[in-house]
Design a protein around this motif. Structure first.
Motif, mmCIF file in Angstrom:
data_model
loop_
_atom_site.group_PDB
_atom_site.id
_atom_site.type_symbol
_atom_site.label_atom_id
_atom_site.label_comp_id
_atom_site.label_asym_id
_atom_site.label_seq_id
_atom_site.Cartn_x
_atom_site.Cartn_y
_atom_site.Cartn_z
ATOM 1 N N ARG A 1 1.053 3.954 -3.073
ATOM 2 C CA ARG A 1 0.789 5.380 -2.814
ATOM 3 C C ARG A 1 1.975 6.233 -3.277
ATOM 4 N N ARG B 1 -7.499 -1.099 -5.474
ATOM 5 C CA ARG B 1 -7.942 0.143 -6.151
ATOM 6 C C ARG B 1 -6.743 1.039 -6.441
ATOM 7 N N LEU B 2 -5.822 1.124 -5.485
ATOM 8 C CA LEU B 2 -4.600 1.896 -5.717
ATOM 9 C C LEU B 2 -3.801 1.287 -6.867
ATOM 10 N N LEU C 1 -8.433 8.484 0.370
ATOM 11 C CA LEU C 1 -9.280 7.486 1.026
ATOM 12 C C LEU C 1 -8.464 6.516 1.865
ATOM 13 N N ARG D 1 -8.387 8.693 -4.649
ATOM 14 C CA ARG D 1 -8.033 7.435 -3.994
ATOM 15 C C ARG D 1 -6.915 7.619 -2.976
ATOM 16 N N HIS E 1 -8.734 -1.991 -0.870
ATOM 17 C CA HIS E 1 -8.213 -0.621 -0.995
ATOM 18 C C HIS E 1 -6.914 -0.609 -1.800
ATOM 19 N N THR F 1 0.831 -1.201 0.000
ATOM 20 C CA THR F 1 0.000 0.000 0.000
ATOM 21 C C THR F 1 0.868 1.255 0.000
ATOM 22 N N GLU G 1 -9.151 10.905 -10.304
ATOM 23 C CA GLU G 1 -9.527 9.704 -9.566
ATOM 24 C C GLU G 1 -8.379 9.220 -8.688
ATOM 25 N N ALA G 2 -7.161 9.268 -9.199
ATOM 26 C CA ALA G 2 -6.007 8.844 -8.412
ATOM 27 C C ALA G 2 -5.842 9.728 -7.173
ATOM 28 N N ARG H 1 -4.936 -0.409 -9.417
ATOM 29 C CA ARG H 1 -5.583 -0.084 -10.695
ATOM 30 C C ARG H 1 -5.264 1.346 -11.108
ATOM 31 N N SER H 2 -5.200 2.255 -10.154
ATOM 32 C CA SER H 2 -4.822 3.636 -10.471
ATOM 33 C C SER H 2 -3.381 3.711 -10.952
#
Length: 105
Positions: free
Chosen positions: A29, A85-86, A69, A66, A82, A25, A62-63, A88-89
């Protein structure tokens, strides 16, 4: 970047341990924080009515959302969702980087 994203998104991906999930994660990020300004700078050089520019800027929006969040709860499945989703971004940012003239990542 894509290799890290694939660790979560591949069809045969094994669920990460809680410690690995934290590392993934944070790495995702960080990739997003690096990629967003690069893709945005490149996209803004394209004409305003250009479709790839609009798509790249939408992806950036969108990134950024995210990045603000957090997982819905403290459970491992919520953390994995979560992080996915990161991931995919990250993939989308890499795609847009290539589209607006960058090198493959």
């Amino acid at each position: 970047m894509r290799t890290t994203a694939r660790r979560l998104l591949a069809e045969d991906a094994e669920p990460p341990s809680p410690q690995d999930l934290d590392t993934l994660t944070l790495r995702l990020r960080g990739y997003m924080m690096l990629a967003i300004p690069v893709v945005e700078t490149a996209a803004l050089t394209w004409p305003e009515d250009d479709v790839p520019r609009a798509c790249a800027l939408a992806c950036i929006g969108e990134a950024r959302m995210r990045l603000r969040l957090e997982p819905r709860n403290g459970s491992l499945p919520a953390g994995i969702a979560h992080a996915a989703r990161l991931a995919r971004s990250v993939n989308a940012l890499c795609d847009h980087y290539q589209t607006v003239g960058g090198e493959p990542r």
